[in-house]
Design an enzyme around this catalytic site. Structure first.
Site, PDB file in Angstrom:
ATOM      1  N   CYS A 109     -22.119 -12.061  41.543  1.00 38.30           N
ATOM      2  CA  CYS A 109     -20.673 -12.042  41.752  1.00 38.30           C
ATOM      3  C   CYS A 109     -20.232 -10.851  42.593  1.00 38.30           C
ATOM      4  O   CYS A 109     -19.900  -9.781  42.081  1.00 38.30           O
ATOM      5  CB  CYS A 109     -19.917 -12.036  40.433  1.00 38.30           C
ATOM      6  N   CYS A 124     -15.117 -17.062  43.497  1.00 40.03           N
ATOM      7  CA  CYS A 124     -14.983 -15.724  42.936  1.00 40.03           C
ATOM      8  C   CYS A 124     -13.528 -15.498  42.546  1.00 40.03           C
ATOM      9  O   CYS A 124     -12.689 -15.245  43.414  1.00 40.03           O
ATOM     10  CB  CYS A 124     -15.435 -14.679  43.960  1.00 40.03           C
TER      11      CYS A 124
END
Length: 421
Positions: A172, A350
């Protein structure tokens, strides 16, 4: 006197389908594949399964570690044989995996989903600083340390608050700056913002890889007086002096040491050693798969999913969801002697949390082009996207994705865009 002895069992197992790794990718594939075939083994050493996307919210004091965890047993389908052990070596030429206990597993087809390895020791002094309670050094990238982040935020009374992004691929890519925005919001709410100098130091050439979201995030940093420094990499922490040393990636031999009151570190990451040492990896150590079919480029009975693969996309849970249906359909076709047709477009997501009530939901593909689900501008900070991140996505993960029924938002995107996407 026997405490240091290692007991090897040397048990031989065999199965049609072997899944190595029981994180989000492994458990998702276990749920999907076990609906197709009951001869499935899942190799995973850990007793606890974590929903890692929630760690950002834990670090900000919005969730607890118990809300992000469950027993591994509870997330594995009952008809899947769970071997609680760790892979020691791969021998794909003879379709055998060896475990740390000395067991061997013979398989017909295999899914590799062993994630990334945290390399804390690549930053001098990092592990020691994390283990010191009042060091001011924290990280959201570990179940062991994530709750410390909020404690550091609460104890902050002024000075430099530094947030780092290492010179490696990571899980991430937005998470290192999410906690920065949350911290800034927290300090503002507590009346401490004027005492803080908030600094983001990233090894990357820009604040984010997708131009649309990068522009918005840079505007956000400018408006909130957050300093952004690119192409700088943390290499050393001196917790006795509260100093962090950074190397300039574009200027040979140049370093800079900065005092900190708070230092949130994203550790360097990479493929697990067992994968790097095997013939399954590419030159960079990642599982060598076709980026579209997710089938191994050398061994046709092996597929990959998630962070350990060589797919050139941001490594997220959203990517795993989108990849899972591709792996499932292509594996079934291979097992049935048919051509594989399903292709992964690099979709990833995201949710860039920008505080305690707003979020920018970044979604994009291999070409770094926005691939947004909702018919609104997701480049804006929205409360609706924050609520999605905080409440809806965890529900989807535990109750739909880990049950094998979530393939990402592709169908929803088509419906909301009237089939034009």
């Amino acid at each position: 006197m026997f405490s240091n002895c290692v007991i090897t069992r040397n048990i031989q197992h065999s199965c049609k389908l072997l899944i190595v790794g029981g994180g989000s990718g492994g458990c998702t594939m276990a749920a999907k594949l076990s609906k197709y075939d009951r001869d499935v083994i899942l190799l995973e050493p850990n007793q606890t399964h974590y929903y890692q996307p929630m760690f950002t919210l834990i670090g900000g004091g919005m969730k607890t570690i118990s809300q992000a965890s469950a027993s591994t047993k509870s997330v594995i389908p009952k008809n899947v044989n769970w071997i609680q052990d760790k892979v020691k070596s791969f021998n794909p030429k003879v379709n055998i995996v060896t475990t740390s206990n000395g067991d061997t597993i013979n398989y017909d087809y295999m899914v590799v989903s062993i994630g990334l390895q945290f390399n804390f020791d690549q930053i001098i002094g990092l592990r020691e600083a994390l283990d010191i309670k009042d060091s001011g050094v924290c990280t959201n990238y570990s179940s062991q340390y994530v709750e410390k982040t909020y404690q550091v935020m609460q104890n902050f009374n002024g000075g430099n608050a530094i947030f780092t992004f290492p010179n490696t691929p990571i899980k991430c890519a937005g998470a290192p700056q999410k906690i920065m925005y949350i911290t800034e919001d927290y300090l503002r709410r507590k009346g401490k913002r004027n005492k803080a100098n908030i600094i983001y130091k990233t090894s990357t050439p820009s604040i984010f890889g997708v131009k649309k979201y990068a522009q918005k995030l840079q505007q956000l940093c400018n408006a909130r007086n957050i300093s952004v420094s690119t192409r700088q990499n943390l290499i050393k922490i001196d917790s006795t002096q509260n100093k962090a040393t950074f190397e300039y990636l574009d200027i040979p031999n140049k370093t800079e040491s900065i005092e900190y009151s708070m230092l949130h570190v994203t550790p360097p990451m990479g493929p697990p050693d067992v994968l790097m040492k095997s013939s399954l990896s590419n030159s960079a150590g990642y599982l060598d798969v076709d980026p579209y079919t997710l089938r191994h480029n050398v061994y046709g009975n092996i597929f990959g999913i998630g962070d350990c693969t060589s797919c050139p996309t941001s490594k997220t849970g959203a990517a795993v969801a989108a990849q899972s249906i591709v792996v499932l359909k292509n594996m079934i076709n291979v097992m049935n002697g048919k051509n594989i047709k399903e292709k992964y477009d690099g979709y990833t997501s995201c949710p860039l949390v920008t505080g305690y009530s707003k979020c920018i939901l970044a979604e994009f593909d291999y070409d770094l082009k926005p691939l947004e689900t909702f018919p609104i501008n997701q480049g804006n900070e929205l409360r609706s996207m924050f609520l999605l991140k905080k409440h809806v996505l965890p529900f989807i993960y535990w109750n739909i994705m880990l049950k094998g029924y979530w393939n990402g938002p592709k169908m929803l995107r088509k419906i909301l865009h009237f089939g034009l996407d």
